[in-house]
Design a protein around this motif. Structure first.
Motif, mmCIF file in Angstrom:
data_model
loop_
_atom_site.group_PDB
_atom_site.id
_atom_site.type_symbol
_atom_site.label_atom_id
_atom_site.label_comp_id
_atom_site.label_asym_id
_atom_site.label_seq_id
_atom_site.Cartn_x
_atom_site.Cartn_y
_atom_site.Cartn_z
ATOM 1 N N GLN A 17 20.974 43.061 47.692
ATOM 2 C CA GLN A 17 21.904 44.261 47.468
ATOM 3 C C GLN A 17 22.573 44.351 46.330
ATOM 4 O O GLN A 17 22.735 45.588 45.892
ATOM 5 C CB GLN A 17 23.290 43.652 48.650
ATOM 6 N N ALA A 18 22.732 43.488 45.700
ATOM 7 C CA ALA A 18 23.239 43.790 44.111
ATOM 8 C C ALA A 18 22.280 44.126 43.376
ATOM 9 O O ALA A 18 22.700 45.493 42.735
ATOM 10 C CB ALA A 18 23.773 42.270 43.558
ATOM 11 N N PHE A 19 21.094 43.824 43.260
ATOM 12 C CA PHE A 19 20.144 44.636 42.623
ATOM 13 C C PHE A 19 19.667 46.219 43.158
ATOM 14 O O PHE A 19 19.648 46.957 42.306
ATOM 15 C CB PHE A 19 18.669 43.821 42.821
ATOM 16 N N ASP A 20 19.880 46.188 44.339
ATOM 17 C CA ASP A 20 19.568 47.733 44.929
ATOM 18 C C ASP A 20 20.792 48.394 44.379
ATOM 19 O O ASP A 20 20.397 49.687 44.004
ATOM 20 C CB ASP A 20 19.675 47.516 46.681
ATOM 21 N N THR A 21 21.994 48.176 44.194
ATOM 22 C CA THR A 21 23.121 48.949 43.721
ATOM 23 C C THR A 21 22.837 49.066 42.344
ATOM 24 O O THR A 21 23.132 50.241 41.753
ATOM 25 C CB THR A 21 24.651 48.272 43.847
ATOM 26 N N LEU A 22 22.455 48.216 41.507
ATOM 27 C CA LEU A 22 22.100 48.475 39.973
ATOM 28 C C LEU A 22 21.020 49.368 39.878
ATOM 29 O O LEU A 22 21.134 50.244 39.129
ATOM 30 C CB LEU A 22 21.487 47.023 39.172
ATOM 31 N N LYS A 24 20.446 51.815 41.931
ATOM 32 C CA LYS A 24 21.068 53.366 42.156
ATOM 33 C C LYS A 24 21.403 53.770 40.971
ATOM 34 O O LYS A 24 21.604 55.072 40.481
ATOM 35 C CB LYS A 24 21.737 52.960 43.250
ATOM 36 N N ILE A 25 22.212 52.824 40.330
ATOM 37 C CA ILE A 25 22.989 53.142 38.967
ATOM 38 C C ILE A 25 21.951 53.712 37.886
ATOM 39 O O ILE A 25 22.138 54.942 37.200
ATOM 40 C CB ILE A 25 23.818 51.979 38.503
#
Length: 301
Positions: A17-22, A24-25
């Motif tokens: 989930q954290a890598f997915d957010t990064l 997206k950024i």
């Protein structure tokens, strides 16, 4: 222009989930120029320290298109993920390192490809903080050092870029974790050159995790060996490349998850649990090991 990235994540942890957010950024910023991307995490200071290597690599890539990345709770102000290069090499901004991540981790080390002597010095001096050493038995450090050196060599050989390689570590709740990230072309491009039938990043990563190498069967099985080592020591191995994250599983059927947006380069995160029953008795034993191994490591270079 300032663009605020909203997320439900409570912190930057080493999860899909954290890598997915990064990712997206990165995707949002790569379509812009001269934009400040702000990542508003109310508990950013509680993130896994080793993830700072990934943030630094994304900040570096964004900086090439005159974008910038800032992380932090709004009430504390935003910490700029900024890199500078001087006669001593690349350095990350002090505020980002100290205020956001440094409580349980090492500072991000930024090393250009094929600078093995510099990387060996990092292994000796900075990979494991002095205050951790009395809690980490020597045999763990010997094993981890060997894997890190192999990973750095692989990044240097296969990233297809002169952009630097980023590495950071953390030690929390008896778990030692390392993250190494590059800004290269990822797994698929390299693997597809030597193996027919590989059509996705996930397949390319799994192919490498199962013991294959783009250099041939007589060469490195680094990811397979590292995955088995992490599994044996109650840890984990997670590889992120392109639009996929793949977690190593001992039975060869690895857990694959898709990223909403592709991420630049490749990220390798691995962790091991340090057994309390094997803790060394004093810092002197580790100091003696560091002193004796330093000469042999540098000599081997």
């Amino acid at each position: 222009m300032r663009v605020t990235c909203k997320t439900e994540l409570p912190s930057l942890s080493t999860t899909h989930q954290a890598f997915d957010t990064l990712a997206k950024i990165y995707s949002e910023a790569s379509s812009r120029s001269e934009t400040k991307m702000t990542f508003n995490l109310e508990k950013a200071s509680h993130g896994d320290a080793n993830i700072s290597a990934v943030c630094a690599s994304i900040g570096f890539v964004l900086g090439k298109s005159r974008n910038s990345l800032e992380i932090g709770p709004r009430k504390h102000g935003y910490n700029k993920v900024k890199l500078a290069k001087d006669m001593f090499g690349y350095r990350c901004s002090y505020a980002f390192q100290r205020l956001t991540f440094h409580s349980n981790g090492s500072e991000v080390k930024v090393i250009e490809p094929n600078r093995e002597l510099e990387f060996r010095s990092y292994l000796i001096e900075d990979a494991i903080r002095p205050d951790w050493r009395k809690f980490i038995p020597v045999h763990y450090w010997v094993d981890v050092k060997d894997f890190l050196l192999k990973l750095y060599r692989n990044c240097s050989d296969h990233s297809n870029t002169d952009d630097p390689i980023f590495i950071s570590s953390s030690f929390k709740n008896n778990v030692l974790t390392f993250t190494i990230a590059d800004c290269g072309s990822g797994f698929l491009k390299q693997v597809r050159n030597v193996r027919d039938g590989i059509a996705s990043e996930a397949q390319a990563i799994a192919w490498a995790m199962n013991g294959s190498s783009v250099k041939g069967n007589d060469y490195s099985r680094t990811l397979k060996e590292l995955g088995d080592y992490c599994w044996f020591n109650e840890g984990s191995l997670l590889v992120v490349s392109g639009n996929s994250s793949v977690e190593y599983k001992e039975n060869g059927v690895h857990e694959v998850q898709k990223l909403t947006s592709p991420i630049r380069g490749a990220v390798i995160n691995f962790s091991i649990k340090i057994e309390k029953s094997e803790l060394i008795d004093s810092e002197d034993e580790m100091a003696q090991f560091i002193d004796s191994s330093s000469a042999s490591i540098l000599k081997a270079a």
